[in-house]
Design a protein around this motif. Structure first.
Motif, mmCIF file in Angstrom:
data_model
loop_
_atom_site.group_PDB
_atom_site.id
_atom_site.type_symbol
_atom_site.label_atom_id
_atom_site.label_comp_id
_atom_site.label_asym_id
_atom_site.label_seq_id
_atom_site.Cartn_x
_atom_site.Cartn_y
_atom_site.Cartn_z
ATOM 1 N N MET A 1 0.836 -1.199 0.000
ATOM 2 C CA MET A 1 0.000 0.000 0.000
ATOM 3 C C MET A 1 0.868 1.246 0.000
ATOM 4 O O MET A 1 1.920 1.275 0.640
ATOM 5 N N ASP A 2 0.429 2.274 -0.739
ATOM 6 C CA ASP A 2 1.156 3.525 -0.653
ATOM 7 C C ASP A 2 0.768 4.242 0.640
ATOM 8 O O ASP A 2 -0.140 3.827 1.365
ATOM 9 N N THR A 3 1.494 5.316 0.932
ATOM 10 C CA THR A 3 1.328 5.997 2.222
ATOM 11 C C THR A 3 -0.081 6.554 2.409
ATOM 12 O O THR A 3 -0.664 6.444 3.499
ATOM 13 N N LEU A 4 -0.656 7.136 1.340
ATOM 14 C CA LEU A 4 -1.984 7.727 1.468
ATOM 15 C C LEU A 4 -3.038 6.679 1.796
ATOM 16 O O LEU A 4 -3.887 6.885 2.672
ATOM 17 N N LEU A 5 -2.998 5.541 1.100
ATOM 18 C CA LEU A 5 -3.979 4.490 1.357
ATOM 19 C C LEU A 5 -3.773 3.901 2.754
ATOM 20 O O LEU A 5 -4.737 3.669 3.489
ATOM 21 N N LYS A 6 -2.525 3.678 3.114
ATOM 22 C CA LYS A 6 -2.231 3.130 4.437
ATOM 23 C C LYS A 6 -2.737 4.061 5.539
ATOM 24 O O LYS A 6 -3.359 3.615 6.516
ATOM 25 N N ASN A 7 -2.505 5.349 5.372
ATOM 26 C CA ASN A 7 -2.972 6.313 6.376
ATOM 27 C C ASN A 7 -4.492 6.387 6.414
ATOM 28 O O ASN A 7 -5.086 6.586 7.482
ATOM 29 N N ALA A 8 -5.130 6.228 5.242
ATOM 30 C CA ALA A 8 -6.601 6.247 5.200
ATOM 31 C C ALA A 8 -7.160 5.056 5.974
ATOM 32 O O ALA A 8 -8.105 5.199 6.769
ATOM 33 N N PHE A 9 -6.600 3.867 5.752
ATOM 34 C CA PHE A 9 -7.007 2.693 6.529
ATOM 35 C C PHE A 9 -6.769 2.936 8.020
ATOM 36 O O PHE A 9 -7.641 2.666 8.854
ATOM 37 N N LYS A 10 -5.596 3.447 8.343
ATOM 38 C CA LYS A 10 -5.227 3.630 9.754
ATOM 39 C C LYS A 10 -6.187 4.581 10.458
ATOM 40 O O LYS A 10 -6.679 4.285 11.563
ATOM 41 N N MET A 11 -6.492 5.701 9.829
ATOM 42 C CA MET A 11 -7.391 6.684 10.454
ATOM 43 C C MET A 11 -8.790 6.120 10.657
ATOM 44 O O MET A 11 -9.409 6.332 11.714
ATOM 45 N N GLN A 12 -9.282 5.396 9.657
ATOM 46 C CA GLN A 12 -10.620 4.833 9.775
ATOM 47 C C GLN A 12 -10.686 3.768 10.867
ATOM 48 O O GLN A 12 -11.651 3.701 11.630
ATOM 49 N N ILE A 13 -9.680 2.933 10.946
ATOM 50 C CA ILE A 13 -9.663 1.863 11.953
ATOM 51 C C ILE A 13 -9.558 2.461 13.358
ATOM 52 O O ILE A 13 -10.259 2.044 14.281
ATOM 53 N N GLN A 14 -8.675 3.435 13.524
ATOM 54 C CA GLN A 14 -8.498 4.038 14.841
ATOM 55 C C GLN A 14 -9.746 4.788 15.296
ATOM 56 O O GLN A 14 -9.933 4.997 16.494
ATOM 57 N N SER A 15 -10.585 5.187 14.361
ATOM 58 C CA SER A 15 -11.813 5.904 14.731
ATOM 59 C C SER A 15 -12.918 4.954 15.201
ATOM 60 O O SER A 15 -13.925 5.399 15.764
ATOM 61 N N LYS A 16 -12.747 3.653 14.960
ATOM 62 C CA LYS A 16 -13.750 2.668 15.369
ATOM 63 C C LYS A 16 -13.611 2.378 16.860
ATOM 64 O O LYS A 16 -12.514 2.092 17.354
ATOM 65 N N GLU A 17 -14.728 2.437 17.566
ATOM 66 C CA GLU A 17 -14.735 2.167 19.003
ATOM 67 C C GLU A 17 -15.770 1.097 19.323
ATOM 68 O O GLU A 17 -16.752 0.928 18.608
ATOM 69 N N GLY A 18 -15.541 0.385 20.419
ATOM 70 C CA GLY A 18 -16.530 -0.568 20.908
ATOM 71 C C GLY A 18 -16.985 -1.566 19.875
ATOM 72 O O GLY A 18 -16.186 -2.220 19.202
ATOM 73 N N PHE A 19 -18.305 -1.689 19.734
ATOM 74 C CA PHE A 19 -18.884 -2.670 18.810
ATOM 75 C C PHE A 19 -18.501 -2.385 17.353
ATOM 76 O O PHE A 19 -18.379 -3.311 16.555
ATOM 77 N N GLU A 20 -18.318 -1.101 16.995
ATOM 78 C CA GLU A 20 -17.925 -0.779 15.621
ATOM 79 C C GLU A 20 -16.569 -1.394 15.287
ATOM 80 O O GLU A 20 -16.352 -1.873 14.171
ATOM 81 N N LEU A 133 -2.790 -3.421 9.957
ATOM 82 C CA LEU A 133 -2.445 -2.894 8.634
ATOM 83 C C LEU A 133 -1.648 -3.903 7.823
ATOM 84 O O LEU A 133 -1.790 -3.991 6.595
ATOM 85 N N MET A 134 -0.807 -4.686 8.488
ATOM 86 C CA MET A 134 -0.047 -5.730 7.794
ATOM 87 C C MET A 134 -0.982 -6.816 7.263
ATOM 88 O O MET A 134 -0.808 -7.301 6.132
ATOM 89 N N ILE A 135 -1.983 -7.188 8.052
ATOM 90 C CA ILE A 135 -2.970 -8.177 7.594
ATOM 91 C C ILE A 135 -3.688 -7.650 6.356
ATOM 92 O O ILE A 135 -3.882 -8.379 5.377
ATOM 93 N N ILE A 136 -4.068 -6.375 6.384
ATOM 94 C CA ILE A 136 -4.755 -5.775 5.240
ATOM 95 C C ILE A 136 -3.863 -5.785 4.010
ATOM 96 O O ILE A 136 -4.293 -6.136 2.904
ATOM 97 N N ASP A 137 -2.603 -5.423 4.195
ATOM 98 C CA ASP A 137 -1.676 -5.350 3.068
ATOM 99 C C ASP A 137 -1.471 -6.712 2.414
ATOM 100 O O ASP A 137 -1.189 -6.800 1.210
ATOM 101 N N GLU A 138 -1.618 -7.787 3.188
ATOM 102 C CA GLU A 138 -1.416 -9.136 2.661
ATOM 103 C C GLU A 138 -2.660 -9.708 1.982
ATOM 104 O O GLU A 138 -2.589 -10.772 1.369
ATOM 105 N N LEU A 139 -3.799 -9.011 2.083
ATOM 106 C CA LEU A 139 -5.013 -9.471 1.424
ATOM 107 C C LEU A 139 -4.879 -9.361 -0.085
ATOM 108 O O LEU A 139 -4.168 -8.499 -0.603
ATOM 109 N N ALA A 140 -5.570 -10.232 -0.812
ATOM 110 C CA ALA A 140 -5.663 -10.100 -2.262
ATOM 111 C C ALA A 140 -6.305 -8.760 -2.588
ATOM 112 O O ALA A 140 -7.099 -8.226 -1.809
ATOM 113 N N SER A 141 -5.976 -8.205 -3.748
ATOM 114 C CA SER A 141 -6.404 -6.845 -4.076
ATOM 115 C C SER A 141 -7.919 -6.691 -4.070
ATOM 116 O O SER A 141 -8.442 -5.656 -3.636
#
Length: 299
Positions: A1-20, A133-141
């Motif tokens: 993943m390039d930096t922009l996509l990686k950061n987009a995943f990271k921000m979205q995941i970190q914003s998830k709380e509790g059941f989300e 993020l490493m698990i995501i990066d290893e997923l098929a496209s």
């Protein structure tokens, strides 16, 4: 993943709380393991089970606070007065059948978290945002794209694809480049170029397709703005040379080159990748670098 996509995943995941966050982990692990090897669990009265990886005999826990607290984490895992922790529930209800236990958190793993989990009785582990993020990066496209759609960051995924295509084309070429110019003042509406390069029965279909891919032209232009002039010219020359090696009319060459690049650098079964390749080729077409030119463009 390039930096922009990686950061987009990271921000979205970190914003998830509790059941989300639990729901996101379910989505991620269903994509990773499949429905036969991963079983999501109901959110309440789960007996200390936030998800089950059947193939690894592993029970999961999830911890996703708005703000990390060492004391809260310890309570989550170990419990407190008159309150069972997730690990105690796991030992009581699941350990006999599932000897492995793991906790996912929506932040970077702190040293005290790692120490606590490693000190528990049994085969225990912890995964934080970096491991996720490493698990995501290893997923098929195609699975990675589905996860991006789930998180609402599809545009970043398309940008990542286009960036990869451009880099692959640059890395694959050894062409001695000449400077290639185009004058936007001489450009004509795409419809006129389509009418010049396609049979009449294809005009309506190509006009619709052109409108669809033109949505990505700003993305392509923004990505190319980050490259040196000689790199951009090398990319253009590579595409022109590969196009000129093909036989047939423009439509046949366009589809052949799209398939060639998708096969060489991506996956023919990945429709989104193929669309990004075609977007890049039609971007070059719109710039008059491939295909027949109108009289105005040839001046």
């Amino acid at each position: 993943m390039d930096t922009l996509l990686k950061n987009a995943f990271k921000m979205q995941i970190q914003s998830k709380e509790g059941f989300e966050f639990e729901e996101f982990i379910d989505e991620l692990l269903l994509l990773k393991y499949g429905v036969d090897n991963y079983t999501p669990i109901r959110r309440i009265k789960d007996k200390g089970n936030d998800g089950t990886i059947l193939s690894e005999q592993k029970i999961l826990a999830c911890y996703a606070p708005r703000k990390y607290s060492k004391a809260d984490f310890e309570t989550k895992v170990l419990g407190a007065k008159n309150k069972e922790g997730d690990f105690e529930k796991y030992q009581k209800n699941w350990k006999t059948e599932f000897p492995n236990w793991e906790i996912y958190v929506n932040h970077e793993v702190a040293p005290e978290q790692l120490t606590l989990i490693q000190g528990l009785d049994g085969n225990t582990s912890i995964k934080g945002i970096d491991q996720i993020l490493m698990i995501i990066d290893e997923l098929a496209s195609n699975k990675k794209r589905k996860l991006a759609s789930y998180l609402g960051i599809e545009n970043f995924f398309i940008q990542d694809y286009i960036q990869d295509i451009i880099n692959d084309l640059l890395n694959a070429t050894g062409i001695e480049d000449n400077i290639l110019h185009f004058d936007r003042k001489t450009l004509v509406p795409p419809q006129k170029k389509i009418e010049l390069n396609f049979e009449q029965e294809d005009w309506d279909g190509m006009n619709s397709e052109m409108l669809l891919v033109m949505e990505e032209f700003n993305t392509i232009a923004n990505i190319l703005s980050g490259y040196e002039v000689d790199e951009i010219n090398t990319l253009k020359r590579r595409i022109i040379n590969d196009y000129n090696k093909l036989s047939g009319n423009f439509k046949e060459r366009l589809y052949s080159l799209t398939e060639q690049y998708t096969r060489e650098y991506g996956n023919l079964k990945d429709d989104e990748y193929g669309k990004c390749v075609k977007s890049l080729l039609l971007y070059m077409f719109e710039q008059c670098l491939i295909g027949k030119k109108t009289d105005k463009e040839q001046l």
